[in-house]
Write a protein that holds these residues in place. Structure first.
Motif, PDB file in Angstrom:
ATOM      1  N   ILE A   1     -25.776 -21.252 -26.177  1.00 44.27           N
ATOM      2  CA  ILE A   1     -26.860 -21.702 -27.048  1.00 44.27           C
ATOM      3  C   ILE A   1     -26.743 -20.943 -28.361  1.00 44.27           C
ATOM      4  N   ASN A   2     -26.349 -21.654 -29.398  1.00 41.26           N
ATOM      5  CA  ASN A   2     -26.095 -21.029 -30.694  1.00 41.26           C
ATOM      6  C   ASN A   2     -27.164 -21.423 -31.705  1.00 41.26           C
ATOM      7  N   GLY A   3     -27.206 -20.664 -32.791  1.00 42.93           N
ATOM      8  CA  GLY A   3     -28.020 -21.059 -33.925  1.00 42.93           C
ATOM      9  C   GLY A   3     -29.498 -20.790 -33.805  1.00 42.93           C
ATOM     10  N   ILE A   4     -29.911 -19.941 -32.836  1.00 42.92           N
ATOM     11  CA  ILE A   4     -31.330 -19.586 -32.748  1.00 42.92           C
ATOM     12  C   ILE A   4     -31.478 -18.086 -32.954  1.00 42.92           C
ATOM     13  N   ASN A   5     -32.671 -17.680 -33.271  1.00 45.88           N
ATOM     14  CA  ASN A   5     -32.967 -16.258 -33.388  1.00 45.88           C
ATOM     15  C   ASN A   5     -32.935 -15.641 -31.994  1.00 45.88           C
ATOM     16  N   PRO A   6     -31.989 -14.737 -31.710  1.00 48.60           N
ATOM     17  CA  PRO A   6     -31.859 -14.219 -30.342  1.00 48.60           C
ATOM     18  C   PRO A   6     -33.019 -13.328 -29.916  1.00 48.60           C
ATOM     19  N   THR A   7     -33.868 -12.954 -30.854  1.00 49.88           N
ATOM     20  CA  THR A   7     -35.026 -12.130 -30.493  1.00 49.88           C
ATOM     21  C   THR A   7     -36.258 -12.986 -30.163  1.00 49.88           C
ATOM     22  N   LYS A   8     -36.139 -14.314 -30.303  1.00 52.17           N
ATOM     23  CA  LYS A   8     -37.279 -15.203 -30.038  1.00 52.17           C
ATOM     24  C   LYS A   8     -36.835 -16.286 -29.056  1.00 52.17           C
ATOM     25  N   ILE A   9     -36.640 -15.880 -27.814  1.00 54.08           N
ATOM     26  CA  ILE A   9     -36.121 -16.782 -26.793  1.00 54.08           C
ATOM     27  C   ILE A   9     -37.272 -17.393 -26.001  1.00 54.08           C
ATOM     28  N   ASN A  10     -37.383 -18.712 -26.054  1.00 52.27           N
ATOM     29  CA  ASN A  10     -38.334 -19.468 -25.248  1.00 52.27           C
ATOM     30  C   ASN A  10     -37.515 -20.391 -24.344  1.00 52.27           C
ATOM     31  N   LEU A  11     -37.365 -20.023 -23.070  1.00 52.99           N
ATOM     32  CA  LEU A  11     -36.470 -20.755 -22.186  1.00 52.99           C
ATOM     33  C   LEU A  11     -36.949 -22.168 -21.900  1.00 52.99           C
ATOM     34  N   TYR A  12     -38.249 -22.413 -21.938  1.00 53.84           N
ATOM     35  CA  TYR A  12     -38.746 -23.783 -21.781  1.00 53.84           C
ATOM     36  C   TYR A  12     -38.243 -24.676 -22.915  1.00 53.84           C
ATOM     37  N   ASP A  13     -38.008 -24.088 -24.056  1.00 52.92           N
ATOM     38  CA  ASP A  13     -37.580 -24.842 -25.232  1.00 52.92           C
ATOM     39  C   ASP A  13     -36.060 -24.954 -25.327  1.00 52.92           C
ATOM     40  N   LEU A  14     -35.348 -24.159 -24.519  1.00 58.84           N
ATOM     41  CA  LEU A  14     -33.898 -24.095 -24.639  1.00 58.84           C
ATOM     42  C   LEU A  14     -33.146 -24.707 -23.467  1.00 58.84           C
ATOM     43  N   LEU A  15     -33.760 -24.719 -22.284  1.00 62.13           N
ATOM     44  CA  LEU A  15     -33.033 -25.145 -21.081  1.00 62.13           C
ATOM     45  C   LEU A  15     -33.765 -26.289 -20.379  1.00 62.13           C
ATOM     46  N   PRO A  16     -33.022 -27.239 -19.839  1.00 64.46           N
ATOM     47  CA  PRO A  16     -33.657 -28.361 -19.143  1.00 64.46           C
ATOM     48  C   PRO A  16     -34.175 -27.952 -17.766  1.00 64.46           C
ATOM     49  N   TYR A  17     -34.943 -28.840 -17.194  1.00 64.23           N
ATOM     50  CA  TYR A  17     -35.554 -28.627 -15.879  1.00 64.23           C
ATOM     51  C   TYR A  17     -34.508 -28.324 -14.810  1.00 64.23           C
ATOM     52  N   SER A  18     -33.358 -28.994 -14.886  1.00 65.37           N
ATOM     53  CA  SER A  18     -32.320 -28.813 -13.871  1.00 65.37           C
ATOM     54  C   SER A  18     -31.802 -27.380 -13.825  1.00 65.37           C
ATOM     55  N   ILE A  19     -31.737 -26.738 -14.978  1.00 71.71           N
ATOM     56  CA  ILE A  19     -31.304 -25.329 -15.013  1.00 71.71           C
ATOM     57  C   ILE A  19     -32.415 -24.423 -14.498  1.00 71.71           C
ATOM     58  N   HIS A  20     -33.644 -24.742 -14.886  1.00 77.46           N
ATOM     59  CA  HIS A  20     -34.776 -23.931 -14.447  1.00 77.46           C
ATOM     60  C   HIS A  20     -34.815 -23.826 -12.925  1.00 77.46           C
ATOM     61  N   TYR A  21     -34.509 -24.921 -12.244  1.00 77.18           N
ATOM     62  CA  TYR A  21     -34.589 -24.926 -10.785  1.00 77.18           C
ATOM     63  C   TYR A  21     -33.215 -24.986 -10.114  1.00 77.18           C
ATOM     64  N   SER A  22     -32.198 -24.532 -10.814  1.00 80.26           N
ATOM     65  CA  SER A  22     -30.852 -24.478 -10.251  1.00 80.26           C
ATOM     66  C   SER A  22     -30.827 -23.603  -8.998  1.00 80.26           C
ATOM     67  N   GLU A  23     -30.163 -24.089  -7.959  1.00 72.78           N
ATOM     68  CA  GLU A  23     -30.033 -23.282  -6.740  1.00 72.78           C
ATOM     69  C   GLU A  23     -29.028 -22.158  -6.918  1.00 72.78           C
ATOM     70  N   LEU A  24     -28.111 -22.329  -7.848  1.00 73.19           N
ATOM     71  CA  LEU A  24     -27.179 -21.244  -8.140  1.00 73.19           C
ATOM     72  C   LEU A  24     -27.889 -20.181  -8.971  1.00 73.19           C
ATOM     73  N   PRO A  25     -27.581 -18.910  -8.740  1.00 79.99           N
ATOM     74  CA  PRO A  25     -28.164 -17.877  -9.597  1.00 79.99           C
ATOM     75  C   PRO A  25     -27.644 -18.006 -11.022  1.00 79.99           C
TER      76      PRO A  25
END
Length: 358
Positions: free
Chosen positions: A294-318
């Motif tokens: 994930i490029n081009g964002i301020n790395p100090t202002k990470i909002n994972l709901y805004d960056l990652l889809p639902y499938s990653i949020h509930y991924s069975e893999l760590p």
């Protein structure tokens, strides 16, 4: 009296200076030491009156008042020339320390266990590590374990020797300081002490961080920020030492890796502006099923709901996150509550840990 000279250059506010000396002079160690105070062209009348008052009631204090601003390296070199004891303790006025820490540092030098020594520095604002010595990554350097809760590290697994240290608080003998060229006066309030410790290491001397000696560093208030010239000084350092230092960040990752981490298959998520991250992760021999950068964002202002889809949020893999600093993930507590306890995070400060321990 002991055989220690504190070298203290002043370029900060009255309030910080006042807090620093009132705390330091509570220690028996400081009372028994020579204290060389260099005023780097200080015109704050409150500071001047306060230090003159200290000088009248403490006979171990010498004040050197410079008539122009010269920066940290020059000021401290002047202070060393005026000192008379065997061991030099360089300390910034935003560091707060006790007898136990100072005695451990001195004992390490006197017993020849190290040529230069610093304590574990903690931010008083959040009780997290500010600096556990310094290390090198691919084309950068950083304070080791910055942002980490000290209790989350098994320091028994971490060697105490470092390639470089910080003189926010560090100590060495006067002979060592002079033999290896003092502080390079090209620098101005930035890399003088770091560079000297690197030179010691490259000459086979031993620089260590005492991980059981604690001091508190209210970082950034001990030197006037206006006088930093970061880019030119960085270029000067890397021109002189870039081909001579060895990246060792992977070593620190490996000290923190447990067998359970090695057994997992991860989805790697990189939220960082640092180059060469994939090579760092690959060198750890983790099994990675997929890389997401994930490029081009301020790395100090990470909002994972805004960056990652639902499938990653509930991924069975760590998940394996790579971020600039582990604290960049602190604003995502709810997101992680439903996640796998085996998720891990690496950062550019040498941290590797389970996200649940961040």
């Amino acid at each position: 009296m002991n055989n220690v000279s504190f070298i203290i250059s002043i370029d900060s506010s009255y309030e910080m200076t006042n807090n620093f000396f009132e705390e330091l002079l509570k220690t028996n160690f400081a009372k028994e030491s020579e204290m060389i105070i260099i005023l780097d062209y200080v015109d704050n009348i409150n500071i001047l009156n306060y230090l003159n008052r200290l000088n009248r009631i403490n006979h171990n204090i010498t004040i050197i008042d410079l008539d122009k601003k010269v920066g940290y390296g020059v000021a401290n070199n002047i202070g060393v020339n005026a000192s008379s004891n065997k061991y030099l303790f360089f300390i910034n006025t935003d560091v707060f320390v006790d007898d136990v820490c100072l005695n451990k540092m001195l004992n390490t030098l006197e017993s020849n266990q190290a040529d230069c020594v610093q304590p574990l520095l903690i931010w008083p604002q959040n009780n997290r590590i500010q600096c556990a010595g310094s290390f090198f990554g691919p084309f950068y350097k950083n304070h080791l374990f910055a942002g980490r809760k000290a209790e989350s590290i098994d320091f028994g697994l971490i060697p105490i020797e470092r390639q470089a240290l910080t003189s926010a608080l560090y100590a060495m003998s006067k002979d060592t300081f002079n033999e290896y060229g003092k502080f390079d006066e090209f620098y101005y309030n930035k890399l003088e002490s770091f560079e000297l410790s690197v030179k010691l290491t490259l000459k086979g001397k031993k620089c260590v961080c005492l991980q059981d000696a604690i001091a508190y560093h209210s970082q950034g208030a001990g030197r006037n920020q206006y006088y930093f010239d970061f880019y030119q000084q960085e270029a000067y350092f890397w021109t002189n030492f870039g081909k001579r230092v060895t990246p060792d960040i992977i070593d620190y990752y490996r000290y923190q890796t447990d067998e359970n981490m090695k057994e997992q298959i991860y989805v790697a998520i990189v939220i960082s502006q640092t180059r060469g991250v994939r090579e760092l992760i690959d060198s750890m021999d983790f099994t990675i099923s997929n890389y997401i950068e994930i490029n081009g964002i301020n790395p100090t202002k990470i909002n994972l709901y805004d960056l990652l889809p639902y499938s990653i949020h509930y991924s069975e893999l760590p998940l394996l996150f790579f971020v600039e600093n582990i604290m960049n993930l602190l604003g995502n507590q709810k997101w992680f509550e439903s996640r796998n306890a085996k998720d891990i995070v690496l950062d550019t400060y040498g941290n590797l840990l389970y996200i649940k321990d961040v």
